[in-house]
Scaffold this motif. Structure first.
Motif, PDB file in Angstrom:
ATOM      1  N   ASN A  50      -2.347   2.218   1.856  1.00 34.82           N
ATOM      2  CA  ASN A  50      -2.944   0.998   2.383  1.00 34.82           C
ATOM      3  C   ASN A  50      -2.189  -0.208   1.838  1.00 34.82           C
ATOM      4  N   SER A  59      -1.747  -4.255   1.979  1.00 39.55           N
ATOM      5  CA  SER A  59      -2.335  -5.536   2.378  1.00 39.55           C
ATOM      6  C   SER A  59      -1.943  -6.563   1.327  1.00 39.55           C
ATOM      7  N   GLU A  60      -0.702  -6.996   1.391  1.00 38.51           N
ATOM      8  CA  GLU A  60      -0.176  -7.903   0.393  1.00 38.51           C
ATOM      9  C   GLU A  60       0.738  -8.937   1.016  1.00 38.51           C
ATOM     10  N   SER A  61       1.068  -9.946   0.245  1.00 36.60           N
ATOM     11  CA  SER A  61       2.021 -10.970   0.639  1.00 36.60           C
ATOM     12  C   SER A  61       3.178 -10.950  -0.339  1.00 36.60           C
ATOM     13  N   HIS A 114       4.230 -10.945   4.896  1.00 34.60           N
ATOM     14  CA  HIS A 114       2.855 -10.472   4.753  1.00 34.60           C
ATOM     15  C   HIS A 114       2.740  -9.110   5.434  1.00 34.60           C
ATOM     16  N   ASN A 133       0.262  -5.862   6.516  1.00 32.73           N
ATOM     17  CA  ASN A 133      -1.101  -5.371   6.745  1.00 32.73           C
ATOM     18  C   ASN A 133      -1.031  -4.029   7.465  1.00 32.73           C
ATOM     19  N   SER A 134      -1.517  -2.989   6.807  1.00 31.09           N
ATOM     20  CA  SER A 134      -1.506  -1.676   7.446  1.00 31.09           C
ATOM     21  C   SER A 134      -2.738  -1.514   8.322  1.00 31.09           C
ATOM     22  N   THR A 175       2.215  -0.505  10.189  1.00 36.00           N
ATOM     23  CA  THR A 175       2.052  -1.682   9.345  1.00 36.00           C
ATOM     24  C   THR A 175       2.555  -2.894  10.104  1.00 36.00           C
TER      25      THR A 175
END
Length: 69
Positions: free
Chosen positions: A2, A4-6, A25, A27-28, A35
């Protein structure tokens, strides 16, 4: 996995031809199938607004370059 990072975040070095900064950025999807990658760029084109218009007319603006990639 998973995601979900920048990351990463960057800024051009002093004296660069084009002053710029940005971030990526990630997001999966909930099901893990893919992703999404979002690119955020800020830049100060040489020549100000006239330089930005010139770059857009000739296809050298960052938005169009990212679409090509």
């Amino acid at each position: 996995m998973n995601i979900s990072e920048s990351l990463p975040i960057w800024r051009a070095l002093e004296g660069a031809d084009v002053e710029n900064s940005g971030s990526l950025h990630f997001n999966s999807k909930a099901d893990g199938s893919s992703t999404e990658v979002k690119v955020m760029i800020e830049y100060n084109p040489p020549g100000g607004m006239a330089g930005a218009l010139f770059a857009t007319i000739f296809g050298e603006d960052p938005d169009r370059q990212l679409q090509k990639d």
